[in-house]
Design a protein around this motif. Structure first.
Motif, short mmCIF file in Angstrom:
data_model
loop_
_atom_site.label_atom_id
_atom_site.label_comp_id
_atom_site.label_asym_id
_atom_site.label_seq_id
_atom_site.Cartn_x
_atom_site.Cartn_y
_atom_site.Cartn_z
N GLU A 96 3.30 -1.07 -3.87
CA GLU A 96 4.10 0.15 -3.73
C GLU A 96 5.27 -0.07 -2.80
O GLU A 96 6.40 0.38 -3.06
CB GLU A 96 3.21 1.29 -3.22
CG GLU A 96 3.94 2.60 -2.99
CD GLU A 96 4.54 3.17 -4.26
OE1 GLU A 96 5.58 3.87 -4.15
OE2 GLU A 96 4.00 2.91 -5.36
N LEU A 97 5.03 -0.78 -1.70
CA LEU A 97 6.11 -1.07 -0.75
C LEU A 97 7.18 -1.94 -1.40
O LEU A 97 8.38 -1.76 -1.15
CB LEU A 97 5.54 -1.74 0.49
CG LEU A 97 6.50 -1.91 1.67
CD1 LEU A 97 6.96 -0.55 2.18
CD2 LEU A 97 5.83 -2.70 2.80
N ARG A 98 6.75 -2.88 -2.21
CA ARG A 98 7.72 -3.75 -2.90
C ARG A 98 8.59 -2.93 -3.86
O ARG A 98 9.82 -3.10 -3.90
CB ARG A 98 6.99 -4.85 -3.67
CG ARG A 98 7.90 -5.71 -4.54
CD ARG A 98 7.13 -6.87 -5.16
NE ARG A 98 7.94 -7.60 -6.10
CZ ARG A 98 7.90 -7.45 -7.43
NH1 ARG A 98 7.04 -6.58 -7.96
NH2 ARG A 98 8.66 -8.17 -8.22
N PRO A 111 -1.10 -1.03 -1.68
CA PRO A 111 -0.03 -0.61 -0.76
C PRO A 111 1.16 -1.56 -0.74
O PRO A 111 2.31 -1.14 -0.63
CB PRO A 111 -0.74 -0.57 0.60
CG PRO A 111 -2.19 -0.41 0.27
CD PRO A 111 -2.40 -1.16 -1.00
N LEU A 112 0.89 -2.87 -0.86
CA LEU A 112 1.99 -3.84 -0.84
C LEU A 112 2.84 -3.74 -2.11
O LEU A 112 4.07 -3.85 -2.06
CB LEU A 112 1.44 -5.26 -0.69
CG LEU A 112 1.03 -5.67 0.73
CD1 LEU A 112 0.32 -7.01 0.70
CD2 LEU A 112 2.24 -5.73 1.64
N ASP A 164 6.80 -5.95 5.59
CA ASP A 164 6.65 -4.54 5.95
C ASP A 164 7.72 -4.11 6.94
O ASP A 164 8.33 -3.04 6.81
CB ASP A 164 5.25 -4.32 6.53
CG ASP A 164 4.99 -2.86 6.85
OD1 ASP A 164 5.44 -2.41 7.92
OD2 ASP A 164 4.33 -2.16 6.05
N THR A 197 9.25 0.23 -3.66
CA THR A 197 10.12 1.06 -2.83
C THR A 197 11.30 0.25 -2.33
O THR A 197 12.45 0.73 -2.33
CB THR A 197 9.33 1.63 -1.64
OG1 THR A 197 8.27 2.46 -2.13
CG2 THR A 197 10.23 2.46 -0.73
N GLY A 198 11.05 -0.99 -1.91
CA GLY A 198 12.13 -1.85 -1.46
C GLY A 198 13.13 -2.15 -2.56
O GLY A 198 14.34 -2.15 -2.33
N VAL A 206 11.34 -3.92 5.20
CA VAL A 206 11.49 -2.77 4.30
C VAL A 206 11.57 -1.48 5.10
O VAL A 206 12.38 -0.60 4.80
CB VAL A 206 10.34 -2.71 3.28
CG1 VAL A 206 10.44 -1.45 2.43
CG2 VAL A 206 10.35 -3.94 2.38
N SER A 207 10.73 -1.36 6.12
CA SER A 207 10.76 -0.16 6.96
C SER A 207 12.10 -0.04 7.67
O SER A 207 12.67 1.05 7.77
CB SER A 207 9.62 -0.20 7.98
OG SER A 207 8.37 -0.23 7.33
#
Length: 457
Positions: free
Chosen positions: A152-154, A149-150, A103, A156-157, A106-107
């Motif tokens: 989606e974050l992946r 959520p993870l 997290d 996005t990354g 990626v942020s």
């Protein structure tokens, strides 16, 4: 201690796998605490997640037993589970959890502007992903509830990395990375748009257009909507063979020096090149990707690239910046102020405040200059390296003063398109176009203006 949840559950100490929790449900409870490391997780939430809303009557006793066993197995490694009210907290200090690190990376990548740094951060983040969350520990229902959520974050990354790779000319890599992913997520428009761009750059225009048609059909048939604005724009540009698609959101020409992406020298003078480290001056905020002056290291490398300091000085400045990043950041802010004032001064002769600001920079630089011998036997003024991290600011200020005192300043031209604004010398008076094509307009559409004469009217 290191905990890995992205894929099969693993606990490691000093690089070696250690056994934590003899039962799958114990490891699952530990994982739930690790997903909220440092925060309270109530007993009711643990029960609801562990048994998916259908707990047995003995569920509270079971949770209490699991926590007791986990505490016993974690004590040797300095991991503490505290009881707080009707719940538990896994103290996070001194321990590493891959989900938390994923997290953070990626942020962090989402706010950096340098594509090389963005790729580096996202490569580190995505390398942590060894498979579905808790692949061998959680039941499918629990994994679906936790992993949204993870996932989606992946994605996005992956999208952020692909865009950065395109900016670095790595379209072949992007095609390889995204082709199978687009099959898995056929209506995720950001993925499709990025893959279409990569295909186009790889001379596969027909494949890019076919992908658009397939995606549009899926969107219309399955959801009843047309593609969004960005996807339609990429499609339109491919149909027109729009050269801006080759480098969307940033100027067309660039060079790489010491792994730094720098603008091509076309202005005719270092002071103009310094102004041209930012395209799209008329945009507020500037166009995405147009900022060349991303960090102090870029400033130092660029100063050597245009010949204001020598290579030895560049190496010293880079080392100084690495040792004192806060001071380097402050000098970079100062350089950006100088750039803004210099641009205003060059494009509006009536701007006395901008001229006076540049003059103060130049006067400070003059106090640090030394006259040294060149390799060809001649001499030249150079900024004294005793000025430390401020050397590039002094070098640019001296170069700016030189141009402002030169009649050639009257031949400075600027592309009139507010998306561009690049400056260059035109002593012939014949150039009527933006040589960078950064604005995407042809000479017939928009002739460049002579700055001094335009302002004088």
């Amino acid at each position: 201690m290191e905990f890995r949840l992205l894929g099969p559950f693993e606990a490691r100490q000093d690089g070696h796998v250690v056994e934590v929790g003899s039962r799958r449900q114990e490891r699952c409870v530990l994982a739930l605490l690790l997903l909220d490391v440092g925060r309270l997780v109530t007993t009711d939430r643990l029960i609801e997640l562990l048994w998916n809303g259908h707990p047995p009557g003995s569920s509270r006793g079971a949770i209490h037993t699991y926590i007791g066993r986990l505490r016993a197995s974690l004590v040797p490694y300095g991991v503490r589970i505290s009881t707080r009210g009707d719940g538990y907290v896994l103290e996070g200090e001194g321990h590493r959890v891959d989900v938390e690190e994923f997290d953070r990376l990626v942020s962090q990548a989402g706010v950096v502007t340098d594509p090389t740094e963005r790729v580096r951060l996202l490569d580190r983040a995505l390398a942590l992903w060894r498979g579905p969350l808790l692949a061998d520990t959680a039941e499918d229902e629990l994994r679906e509830r936790l992993c949204g959520p993870l996932d989606e974050l992946r994605l996005t990354g992956i999208e952020l990395r692909a865009e950065a790779q395109l900016a670095l000319g790595m379209h072949t890599q992007v095609v390889g990375d995204l082709t199978s992913l687009v099959r898995q997520f056929p209506i995720r428009e950001q993925l499709v748009a990025t893959l279409m761009t990569a295909l186009y750059r790889g001379a596969r225009q027909a494949d890019a257009l076919l992908l658009y048609q397939v995606t549009r059909r899926r969107l219309v048939d399955d959801i009843g909507v047309e593609p969004g604005a960005k996807l339609r724009e990429v499609h339109r540009r491919i149909l027109r063979a729009d050269h801006r698609l080759d480098r969307p959101g940033q100027p067309v020409y660039e060079v790489r020096v010491r792994d730094e992406v720098l603008p091509w020298n076309v202005g005719g003078h270092p002071a103009l090149e310094f102004c041209n480290t930012l395209a799209g001056w008329g945009q507020d905020p500037p166009l995405p990707g147009s900022e060349w002056l991303r960090g102090y290291r870029t400033l130092a490398v660029w100063t050597g690239y245009v010949g204001l300091v020598d290579d030895v000085a560049v190496s010293r400045l880079v080392a100084l910046a690495r040792r004192d990043p806060d001071r380097a950041a402050a000098v970079l802010d100062e350089a950006r102020v100088l750039r803004t004032r210099l641009y205003a001064c060059l494009t509006d002769q009536g701007d006395r405040r901008a001229f006076d600001a540049v003059a103060r920079f130049a006067e400070a630089a003059a106090k640090t200059l030394v006259f040294s011998r060149d390799v060809d036997g001649g001499g030249r003024w150079r900024p004294n390296l005793a000025a430390g991290l401020r050397v590039p600011v002094h070098a640019v200020a001296w170069s700016a003063a030189e141009l402002l005192g030169d009649p050639r300043r009257l031949t400075v031209r600027a592309c009139p398109d507010r998306r561009c604004g690049w400056l260059f010398l035109d002593e012939t008076g014949l150039r009527r176009w933006c040589s960078l094509a950064a604005c995407g307009r042809s000479a017939a559409e928009t002739p460049c203006r002579t700055v001094a004469r335009q302002r004088a009217r």
